[in-house]
Design an enzyme around this catalytic site. Structure first.
Site, PDB file in Angstrom:
ATOM      1  N   GLU A 112       0.832  -1.203   0.007  1.00 41.14           N
ATOM      2  CA  GLU A 112       0.008  -0.045  -0.036  1.00 41.14           C
ATOM      3  C   GLU A 112       0.803   1.245  -0.022  1.00 41.14           C
ATOM      4  O   GLU A 112       1.243   1.848   1.034  1.00 41.14           O
ATOM      5  CB  GLU A 112      -0.908  -0.030   1.274  1.00 41.14           C
ATOM      6  CG  GLU A 112      -1.811   1.431   1.316  1.00 41.14           C
ATOM      7  CD  GLU A 112      -2.670   1.210   2.342  1.00 41.14           C
ATOM      8  OE1 GLU A 112      -2.457   0.770   3.473  1.00 41.14           O
ATOM      9  OE2 GLU A 112      -3.618   2.164   2.405  1.00 41.14           O
ATOM     10  N   LYS A 148      -2.440  -1.855  -3.315  1.00 36.45           N
ATOM     11  CA  LYS A 148      -3.504  -1.258  -2.640  1.00 36.45           C
ATOM     12  C   LYS A 148      -3.156   0.249  -2.905  1.00 36.45           C
ATOM     13  O   LYS A 148      -2.465   1.005  -2.193  1.00 36.45           O
ATOM     14  CB  LYS A 148      -3.639  -1.635  -1.360  1.00 36.45           C
ATOM     15  CG  LYS A 148      -4.457  -0.590  -0.402  1.00 36.45           C
ATOM     16  CD  LYS A 148      -5.088  -1.140   0.930  1.00 36.45           C
ATOM     17  CE  LYS A 148      -5.710  -0.265   1.770  1.00 36.45           C
ATOM     18  NZ  LYS A 148      -6.567  -0.783   2.856  1.00 36.45           N
ATOM     19  N   SER A 160      -9.868   4.094   0.316  1.00 36.52           N
ATOM     20  CA  SER A 160     -10.637   5.251  -0.012  1.00 36.52           C
ATOM     21  C   SER A 160     -10.016   6.677   0.379  1.00 36.52           C
ATOM     22  O   SER A 160     -10.538   7.513  -0.385  1.00 36.52           O
ATOM     23  CB  SER A 160     -12.002   5.004   0.523  1.00 36.52           C
ATOM     24  OG  SER A 160     -11.679   4.960   2.283  1.00 36.52           O
ATOM     25  N   GLY A 161      -9.142   6.546   1.307  1.00 34.24           N
ATOM     26  CA  GLY A 161      -8.217   7.921   1.609  1.00 34.24           C
ATOM     27  C   GLY A 161      -8.998   9.099   2.098  1.00 34.24           C
ATOM     28  O   GLY A 161      -8.350  10.203   1.800  1.00 34.24           O
ATOM     29  N   GLY A 162     -10.178   9.026   2.497  1.00 32.66           N
ATOM     30  CA  GLY A 162     -10.997  10.454   2.899  1.00 32.66           C
ATOM     31  C   GLY A 162     -11.951  10.825   1.733  1.00 32.66           C
ATOM     32  O   GLY A 162     -12.682  11.858   2.123  1.00 32.66           O
TER      33      GLY A 162
HETATM   34  P1  13P Z   1      -9.237   4.440   3.977  1.00 31.13           P
HETATM   35  O1  13P Z   1      -9.880   3.444   3.170  1.00 31.13           O
HETATM   36  O2  13P Z   1      -9.824   4.957   5.005  1.00 31.13           O
HETATM   37  O3  13P Z   1      -8.196   5.244   3.381  1.00 31.13           O
HETATM   38  O4  13P Z   1      -7.972   3.239   4.801  1.00 31.13           O
HETATM   39  C1  13P Z   1      -7.543   2.371   4.052  1.00 31.13           C
HETATM   40  C2  13P Z   1      -6.346   1.876   4.916  1.00 31.13           C
HETATM   41  O5  13P Z   1      -6.077   0.410   5.006  1.00 31.13           O
HETATM   42  C3  13P Z   1      -5.483   2.677   5.385  1.00 31.13           C
HETATM   43  O6  13P Z   1      -4.364   2.018   5.653  1.00 31.13           O
END
Ligand code: 13P
Length: 369
Positions: free
Chosen positions: A182, A224, A291-293
């Site tokens: 990720e 990811k 999703s990142g916010g």
């Molecule tokens: P979000 O979908 O809230 O960005 O979180 C994904 C995640 O696993 C962050 O490490």
């Protein structure tokens, strides 16, 4: 000590299973400080019991396994049980959900690089992975954080983070765990979608160079990444225009949003998949977005647009690995009260169903009414 041969077949099968049947991943691996921050906003006590209750609500959601292939847990959560003593790992496995574990120890300030972070957790990782495998985990996650700013990210920041991701991924595969790799280019800032494209492209190039250097089996991993989006403070960002509660956003959508929203989703879908086509080898079985916010609805709409527009035009599965975009509506309903568990579970399942539909290119705004 003689090294064990890589469990190639098993790794490939697990990676494939994580993106099979149009399902996706549920990230529920918030560290205690992050989980506590989200609880504090809603007046939920920031204690281990509340975190356990919340995670029990999630893992016992009826029907979750129909949409969720794997759940990413945190070190505290993987060791916890339901109130009746059943380990969470068993609850998930019984529901057909593959348990995974976040293994990085967080993004820390990178020495000599103001404004940049480097993710830590490699020391002792081999032994920690062994323990997680014994507990029943079959995949792992490591998150690198890339900030966009003036002169940022630096070349050395990108290289160091990509190197750490690759070292982690190699150790995971040695232990028989599928690594979720990720590299998150953050949405914070006023940058444009074009700049996010460039930085994401550069980030992913570095990541795959390092993964190849460290001899990571591409067929036995999941990427990811972030979607390619304008920064949160950029005037063209939909989140800015939609700022407000989930209900306000929902009303706006019902009023006059769909055409504009569709255009936004198409633009994000095109930029994101173009960036991935340039950088991610076809051997990788799946890409599961964070999703990142983004709001839950925009995240679904954008994933849907990718699966509609690139249906037969991409070598990998385009899936989801959301935390906030699946959990947030449920958390806002739950608020720490036992009486709200059922309604919160319904909200959680609904988001999981929306995202499964998005994988099929069948998500519509009507699903939100
Ligand atoms: P979000 O979908 O809230 O960005 O979180 C994904 C995640 O696993 C962050 O490490």
């Amino acid at each position: 000590m003689e090294q064990q041969p890589l469990k190639t077949q098993e790794l490939m099968e697990t990676a494939k299973a994580l993106v099979a049947d149009d399902k996706g991943l549920l990230a529920m691996d918030e560290s205690n400080p992050t989980c506590n921050k989200r609880f504090a906003k809603l007046g939920i006590p920031q204690v281990v019991e509340a975190r356990r209750d919340y995670r029990e609500m999630i893992v016992t959601t009826p029907g979750l396994g129909e949409c969720i292939s794997g759940a990413i847990l945190y070190d505290e959560t993987i060791r916890q049980q339901k109130k009746d003593g059943t380990p969470f790992i068993k609850v998930l496995t019984d529901a057909g959900i593959i348990p995974g574990i976040k293994v990085d120890t967080g993004a820390k300030d990178m020495a000599g690089h103001p404004g940049e972070k480097i993710t830590e957790g490699l020391d002792g990782l081999r032994d920690r992975l062994k323990e997680y495998v014994q507990m029943g985990a079959r995949f792992a996650k490591w998150r690198a954080v890339i900030d966009i700013g003036e002169g940022l990210p630096s070349r050395s920041g990108l290289e160091a983070n990509a190197h750490a991701l690759a070292r982690y991924a190699a150790l995971c595969q040695e232990a028989g765990l599928v690594p979720i790799v990720e590299p998150e280019v953050l949405m914070d800032g006023a940058h444009t979608l074009e700049r996010c494209f460039k930085v994401t492209e550069e980030t992913l190039r570095n990541v795959f160079i390092q993964l190849n250097c460290q001899r990571v089996l591409l067929e036995g991993m999941i990427l990811k990444p972030n979607m390619v989006l304008p920064g949160l403070a950029c005037s063209s960002n939909k989140e800015v225009k939609e700022a407000g509660t989930g209900e306000q956003q929902h009303q706006a959508r019902l009023a006059d949003r769909p055409p504009e929203e569709e255009q936004d989703a198409d633009e994000v879908a095109d930029a994101t998949v173009q960036c991935l086509l340039r950088t991610v080898p076809a051997a990788v079985p799946g890409i599961a977005f964070l999703s990142g916010g983004q709001s839950a609805e925009l995240a679904s709409a954008r994933l849907n647009a990718m699966n509609v527009r690139f249906k037969s035009h991409r070598p990998w599965a385009l899936a989801f690995s959301f935390a906030r975009a699946i959990q947030q509506p449920a958390l806002e309903i739950w608020k720490g009260a036992e009486a709200n568990v059922e309604a919160a579970q319904q909200a959680l399942l609904h988001r999981a169903q929306c995202n499964r539909a998005a994988r099929r290119g069948e998500y519509t705004a009507a699903m939100e009414t």
